[in-house]
Design a protein around this motif. Structure first.
Motif, short mmCIF file in Angstrom:
data_model
loop_
_atom_site.label_atom_id
_atom_site.label_comp_id
_atom_site.label_asym_id
_atom_site.label_seq_id
_atom_site.Cartn_x
_atom_site.Cartn_y
_atom_site.Cartn_z
N THR A 19 55.68 -47.44 -31.71
CA THR A 19 54.96 -47.66 -30.31
C THR A 19 53.91 -47.56 -29.87
N TRP A 74 58.12 -46.29 -24.81
CA TRP A 74 58.96 -45.29 -25.26
C TRP A 74 60.08 -45.19 -24.73
N ASP A 133 62.13 -46.23 -27.02
CA ASP A 133 62.54 -44.84 -28.46
C ASP A 133 63.42 -44.36 -28.00
N LEU A 191 51.33 -43.67 -21.41
CA LEU A 191 50.94 -42.48 -21.24
C LEU A 191 49.71 -42.17 -20.56
N GLY A 204 57.06 -36.34 -28.32
CA GLY A 204 56.21 -37.44 -27.86
C GLY A 204 54.06 -37.17 -28.46
N PHE A 226 52.46 -35.89 -24.25
CA PHE A 226 53.63 -36.19 -23.25
C PHE A 226 53.89 -34.44 -22.81
#
Length: 383
Positions: free
Chosen positions: A130, A137, A140, A319, A359, A363
């Motif tokens: 990732t 994400w 995921d 992110l 995460g 995150f």
């Protein structure tokens, strides 16, 4: 303690004919595939293969070293491995080709891989894990309810199409989600690929929904699958796997053990631990318990609410952007949760907290702190 960079120094003059390909070699290639090879390494439509020496020269002519190191990504050091690799008998002369880096919003997939033609006559296909994109994400999360995500299906297509005519023995591997792709692509590839398949390396990659484990195609490759997870693994413990697993020692703690640059190496193998940490076992049991309370339809719905209502409406595409801007849509997500009954509100909050933990800190800091604060405010207003 030594890592893969030290290994490249130690084993510089040891060719594969003296010491055959091993798990540390696989780990190096699975780290190297995180390099931004776009526009440098030929794609699947080209017959050209470039030597690692040519790739290294072109890469550092294109990219500034200081800019590469200034990023916050844990994989920022990946391309610097080439500088050591080109000076070794082991990896010098390796050919690179078939590079793909595809972000597909419509199919909700983040897919990247590269083929390495080694001097031992084999080809190693490395799938990237990732990246920083929210699409990555989102995919995921899709793994927890889908029998085939966009990226997983692309991985199968890649092996079937790009290696359709190869007579070379094949190894496949990947780190994180790339490890999942490696296993999935081999399981559902054509017989020709499986006939040439030597082994699969899954470095702290998540597992699969239970239905996949019962597939005969999955069972057909499981004995050739090597799975490695760090002592405090979180990502690699997600969902289910039947592969034999080795626990690796790391120089870091917690979620930072997911970074394979921190894994400890001794001679031609990784250093192993006897057992997982108590924290890892507890988190694994908790996440599996939470997941067990949601059917696949509910998981899919939650993913759409979370990523569409919150992340997409924030205006961020990755992110790192989330940590640098306010998420204006947090109120809309809170309303979505408040529309559920009290019991399901609690379950949704638990899932969010679990995802934040899985995460990593960036995150967690950008999402969970804000959401928890809103939840506290809501409870105070109800009193």
């Amino acid at each position: 303690m030594a890592n893969i960079e030290d290994y490249l120094t130690w084993r510089a003059d040891v060719p594969f004919s003296v010491d055959p390909f091993n798990e540390v070699d696989a780990l190096i290639l699975c780290e190297l595939v995180y390099s931004p090879f776009d526009g440098i390494v030929p794609g699947p439509g080209h017959k050209v293969k470039l030597s690692i020496e040519e790739v290294c020269q072109s890469f550092f002519e294109k990219y500034n070293e200081e800019e590469l190191l200034s990023t916050t990504a844990s994989t920022r050091v990946a391309p610097f491995l080439m500088r050591k690799m080109i000076n070794t008998n082991r990896f010098g002369g390796t050919k690179l080709t078939g590079f793909v880096n595809d972000i597909d919003i419509e199919r909700q997939s983040q897919f990247s891989c590269c083929c390495f033609y080694l001097k031992d006559g084999t080809v190693f296909v490395a799938f990237r894990g990732t990246d920083d994109t929210l699409v990555g994400w989102k995919e995921d999360f899709n793994l927890c309810f889908s029998s085939g995500t966009g990226g997983q299906l692309k991985a199968v297509e890649y092996l079937n199409n790009y290696l359709a005519r190869t007579m070379r023995p094949i190894r496949v591997g990947g780190h994180s989600k790339g490890g999942n792709f490696a296993v999935y692509s081999c399981a559902f590839s054509k017989p020709h690929i499986k006939d040439n398949l030597i082994e699969i390396f899954n470095f702290d990659g998540p597992g699969f929904i239970e239905e996949i484990l019962e597939e005969p195609k999955y069972k057909s490759i499981i004995k050739r699958t090597h799975k490695f997870i760090p002592k405090e693994s979180i990502i690699g413990m997600l969902m289910h796997s039947k592969a034999k697993t080795k626990i690796v020692s790391s120089e870091e703690k917690g979620i930072y053990q997911h970074n394979i640059m921190n894994w400890k190496v001794e001679r031609n193998h990784l250093i192993y631990e006897d057992s997982l940490s108590t924290n890892s076992v507890t988190i694994d049991k908790t996440i599996k318990k939470w997941a067990g309370q949601f059917d696949y339809e509910t998981r899919e719905l939650f993913g759409e609410v979370f990523f569409a209502s919150l992340l997409t409406s924030s205006g961020a595409s990755n992110l790192s952007e989330l940590s640098s801007k306010k998420i204006k849509s947090i109120a809309s997500l809170t309303k979505e949760v408040q529309s559920l009954d009290e019991q399901n509100q609690v379950l949704i909050m638990d899932v969010i907290k679990g995802l934040a933990l899985a995460g990593g800190e960036s995150f967690k800091n950008s999402i969970i702190s804000k959401f928890t604060k809103n939840e506290k405010v809501r409870k105070e207003e109800k009193k």
